[in-house]
Design an enzyme around this catalytic site. Sequence first.
Site, PDB file in Angstrom:
ATOM      1  N   ASP A  35       0.815  -1.222   0.000  1.00 23.57           N
ATOM      2  CA  ASP A  35       0.000   0.000   0.000  1.00 23.57           C
ATOM      3  C   ASP A  35       0.845   1.267   0.000  1.00 23.57           C
ATOM      4  OD1 ASP A  35       0.999  -0.012   2.554  1.00 23.57           O
ATOM      5  OD2 ASP A  35      -0.940   0.073   3.569  1.00 23.57           O
ATOM      6  N   ARG A  94      13.614  26.843  -1.038  1.00 22.72           N
ATOM      7  CA  ARG A  94      13.333  28.076  -1.786  1.00 22.72           C
ATOM      8  C   ARG A  94      12.275  28.928  -1.083  1.00 22.72           C
ATOM      9  NH1 ARG A  94      13.969  26.465  -8.126  1.00 22.72           N
ATOM     10  NH2 ARG A  94      15.077  24.514  -7.839  1.00 22.72           N
ATOM     11  N   HIS A 128      20.002  26.350  -1.627  1.00 21.03           N
ATOM     12  CA  HIS A 128      19.577  27.420  -2.525  1.00 21.03           C
ATOM     13  C   HIS A 128      19.477  28.755  -1.808  1.00 21.03           C
ATOM     14  CE1 HIS A 128      17.884  29.041  -6.185  1.00 21.03           C
ATOM     15  NE2 HIS A 128      16.886  29.566  -5.496  1.00 21.03           N
ATOM     16  N   ASP A 167      24.114  33.668 -12.184  1.00 22.70           N
ATOM     17  CA  ASP A 167      23.373  34.799 -11.645  1.00 22.70           C
ATOM     18  C   ASP A 167      24.243  35.510 -10.614  1.00 22.70           C
ATOM     19  OD1 ASP A 167      22.668  33.886  -8.795  1.00 22.70           O
ATOM     20  OD2 ASP A 167      21.845  32.240  -9.977  1.00 22.70           O
ATOM     21  N   LYS A 192      20.505  38.034 -13.384  1.00 25.55           N
ATOM     22  CA  LYS A 192      19.245  37.558 -13.935  1.00 25.55           C
ATOM     23  C   LYS A 192      18.084  38.128 -13.136  1.00 25.55           C
ATOM     24  CE  LYS A 192      18.311  33.389 -11.227  1.00 25.55           C
ATOM     25  NZ  LYS A 192      18.022  31.956 -11.249  1.00 25.55           N
ATOM     26  N   ASP A 219      26.659  25.962 -10.880  1.00 27.60           N
ATOM     27  CA  ASP A 219      25.335  26.302 -10.365  1.00 27.60           C
ATOM     28  C   ASP A 219      24.970  25.387  -9.201  1.00 27.60           C
ATOM     29  OD1 ASP A 219      23.010  27.756 -10.245  1.00 27.60           O
ATOM     30  OD2 ASP A 219      22.323  27.240 -12.268  1.00 27.60           O
ATOM     31  N   GLY A 225      16.678  24.242 -16.475  1.00 28.30           N
ATOM     32  CA  GLY A 225      17.880  24.562 -17.241  1.00 28.30           C
ATOM     33  C   GLY A 225      17.846  25.926 -17.886  1.00 28.30           C
TER      34      GLY A 225
END
Length: 294
Positions: A35, A94, A128, A167, A192, A219, A225
């Site tokens: 399950d 994030r 991040h 960036d 960016k 990165d 991408g």
Amino acid sequence: MVRVLGGPSSVKLAESICSEMRIPDVKVEFKRFPDGEFYFRLLEDIEGEDLLVVQSLYPPQDQHIVELLYILETCRELGAKKLIVYAPYLAYSRQDERYLPGETVSAKILAKLIQDAGASELYTVDIHNRGVLSYYHIPAYDLTAAEEIIKYFVSKGVENPLILAPDGEEDAIRRAETAARAIGTDYDWLEKHRDRRTGKIVTVEKPLKVSGRDVVIIDDIISTGGTAANAARILKKQGAKRVYVGVTHALLAEGALERLKAAGVEEVVGTDSIPGSVSKITTAPIIARKLRER
């Protein structure tokens, strides 16, 4: 002495850490019932032990988070002295604040869950948003894979490349600088802008010293991408010889690799924070170095 407990998401990474540090693992059993429910069992006594629990929280991240929580709670109840979590990919990093009214601050909730389950320390790699770590009241560390990534490309014959951050965020520039310093070369970055509602990325072109040179884009995360592809097109337009992408967390949504290749990227390489076809670099030496320093 620390012993290594590898979770379901990071079995091979845990084995690599054991080999790198020459330390034993903890024998465990885990499986999924028909399950879909998760089963975990310790096959040996861990009372009074310091454990390194290795469980990267890549997609399906909710599944991997629940597995981690079950493991931590079980080890705590059965007497582990210290539970050191190594989650090279830390999910929900994030969303560290409410950008729009009514949003969930998911990074804060995840931090609470991990700590409440018994974690004593947390290590992650190229998070991040470092601000996420402020939600942890235990020692929490962000390591970087930048040096391992650039050494991989050097081993493949890339000479005197420019290291580029795609960036201009502080952490992105710091990673590029770390990689450049490791091999004695120079680095630069682009700026960016991203629309928070549409997600559209716009990269601002500027003159770069890349004519006739190889370039390695460093990165933290690649999903669609888009950012790296924008950077690659700018580099090729300005005469870069070859463009490579080294990424810590290669999420690679459908079409991402094709998008990067179309932009002129020769090779995309990631780490084993997320197992996959491009995951050619292990993060084992990164956590091993940090633990030896303790």
